[in-house]
Design an enzyme around this catalytic site. Structure first.
Site, PDB file in Angstrom:
ATOM      1  N   ASP A 232       0.704  -1.289  -0.083  1.00 30.41           N
ATOM      2  CA  ASP A 232       0.013   0.073   0.131  1.00 30.41           C
ATOM      3  C   ASP A 232       0.812   1.255  -0.033  1.00 30.41           C
ATOM      4  OD1 ASP A 232      -3.146   0.509   0.493  1.00 30.41           O
ATOM      5  OD2 ASP A 232      -2.067   2.196   1.717  1.00 30.41           O
ATOM      6  N   TYR A 379      -3.735  11.073   0.793  1.00 32.03           N
ATOM      7  CA  TYR A 379      -4.252  10.919  -0.562  1.00 32.03           C
ATOM      8  C   TYR A 379      -4.196  12.209  -1.523  1.00 32.03           C
ATOM      9  CZ  TYR A 379      -5.531   6.011   0.608  1.00 32.03           C
ATOM     10  OH  TYR A 379      -5.506   4.823   0.763  1.00 32.03           O
ATOM     11  N   HIS A 433      -4.830  -7.870   0.412  1.00 29.63           N
ATOM     12  CA  HIS A 433      -4.091  -6.590   0.396  1.00 29.63           C
ATOM     13  C   HIS A 433      -3.315  -6.526   1.582  1.00 29.63           C
ATOM     14  CE1 HIS A 433      -3.637  -2.295  -0.569  1.00 29.63           C
ATOM     15  NE2 HIS A 433      -3.966  -2.036   0.501  1.00 29.63           N
TER      16      HIS A 433
END
Length: 457
Positions: A232, A379, A433
């Protein structure tokens, strides 16, 4: 020439042209990112030198903190789910009731705080921010052996706690049924704005700034050369570290990668019929196609990203005010990012891979520190602009673990375009993930395999 022949000729010419353009654009240049410097604390950078001391830290809680949580949980308002909706509309509130009940009546935060404190925690100031990390040394180092320093970096919506089950497999392998040929000294920092690491007070704090801070952290701990690992955001931060200071990185191990400028993505429409020509294996074909299914799965799973890369503070207000809302928002990711087919289950499959204690501990690290908004800002800082690192290749030895339920599968050919010194690529038998959290044994084995190959080179 018939229509079919013309169509194939056009496809062939387009492919050749695309390859030529790509070849000219992507000639290997061993460039690095400029190291630069930064100040992310409040106000103007002080003229006095920064305090470089490393201070012990302990996770703590209080009756007031726990009572406030319980009162907020008691006031929860839920909307009934649609019939037979399972997890297709997001987190199913019928199952959420079970989690709320466990959280309110059985979950012992004080006990989990003790578990968090089983590894040594520290803080140190770097570029104006108080950086939190755990530092775990081998308890039983074989005579004459030096531990290998390994920095492990988490992502969103994770935390340093994701590594708690893999750490003993790396630092004390012999007592966990593994060879002690490779023994590690593990450092797990919290990304600034996540958990116990202070958030930036200024705009523009991205993965490159984080990579530089973590590089400074490793130097401060006395490590000139070290291994790094991440998935990630951690994968991008570690990639940036390798682009900033390649001479200090002994090896880079990833279980995810962000590869945007890549010729092979142009082959996706033809890959189903001509995968062999593009170097796709049978396993690649199984994990990539039907591409329509993968495409719509990515579309379903990326709505959060658009929100957080544009207006993170708005949704952050709601999530920082409601523990149940925060849990639903985060735990939905631990469901569908672990296995996309878990959307078809009434409970989202959460307890198939994780315990409620582990999941709620992760939620509490965001709740008690009030860091969901600052974590989401990451983000916006990273995705709202074009970054130089996206076009740079990585010239340090690299290992890649391809977990089959990751959001998107990256074939070895794709990974090698970004990481030319890829020396280890593994198709993992299971997992998604949150690899270190879900499959610590598999990830530990692959890290050890990669380090073994690198050390023998």
């Amino acid at each position: 020439m018939n229509i079919l022949g013309v169509m194939w000729l056009e496809i062939l010419l387009a492919s050749v042209l695309g390859f030529v353009i790509y070849w000219f654009v992507s000639k290997d240049k061993e460039e690095t990112l400029p190291l630069e410097d930064g100040w992310w604390g409040p106000g103007v950078r002080p003229t006095a030198g920064e305090d470089k001391s490393i201070r012990p830290f302990k996770v703590e809680t209080s009756d007031e903190e726990i009572n406030d949580l319980h009162q907020r949980i008691d006031r929860v308002r839920l909307t009934p789910p649609l019939e037979d909706s399972r997890f297709h509309y997001g987190f199913n509130s019928n199952y959420l009731k079970k989690i709320i009940s466990y959280w309110r009546n059985e979950f012992d935060w004080r006990k989990q705080v003790e578990i968090l404190n089983k590894y040594p925690h520290f803080k140190t100031k770097i570029e104006g921010l108080d950086i939190h990390f755990i530092h775990v040394k081998p308890p039983n180092l074989p005579s004459g052996q030096t531990p290998k320093p390994l920095l492990m970096v988490h992502g969103w919506p994770g935390s340093f706690y994701e590594f708690y089950k893999i750490i003993p497999l790396l630092t004390d392998p012999k007592n966990h049924g593994l060879s002690d040929e490779h023994v590690f000294e593990v450092i797990c920092p919290s990304i600034p704005g996540y958990g116990f690491s202070e958030a930036s007070s200024k705009k523009g704090f991205n993965t490159v700034a984080t990579a530089r801070i973590f590089y400074k952290l490793m130097l401060r701990l006395g490590f000139q050369k070290f291994y790094i690992q991440g998935g990630d955001w951690g994968a991008l931060i570690c990639t940036n570290m390798a682009q900033l200071v390649p001479s200090h990185i002994k090896g880079l191990h990833l279980n995810m990668a962000l590869i945007l400028r890549n010729f092979y993505t142009l082959t996706l429409p033809l890959g189903r019929c001509f995968g062999g020509l593009f170097g796709y294996t049978e396993r690649d074909m199984e994990l990539i196609y039907p591409f329509k299914k993968i495409f719509f799965s990515l579309l379903r799973e990326s709505g959060y990203m658009h929100i957080q890369s544009t207006k993170p503070d708005t949704v952050g207000c709601a999530l920082n005010d409601s523990p149940v809302g925060l849990a639903a928002y985060i735990l939905e990711k631990f469901s569908t990012w672990t296995n996309s087919e878990f959307r078809d289950l009434e409970d989202g499959g959460l307890e198939r891979k994780f315990s409620l204690d582990d999941l709620l501990t992760g939620i509490m690290l965001y709740w008690t520190t009030g860091t969901i908004t600052s974590s989401q800002r990451f983000y916006k800082e990273n995705l709202a602009q074009v970054n130089k690192h996206e076009t740079l290749k990585v010239y340090v030895p690299t290992g890649f673990a391809a977990f089959p339920c990751e959001l998107i599968h990256l074939p070895e050919k794709w990974v090698k375009t970004k990481y030319p010194k890829l020396i280890s690529y593994s198709y993992m038998p299971r997992g998604g993930h949150f690899a270190a959290f879900e499959e610590p044994e598999l990830l530990a084995q692959d890290i050890r395999k990669f380090v073994g190959l690198q050390e023998r080179q």
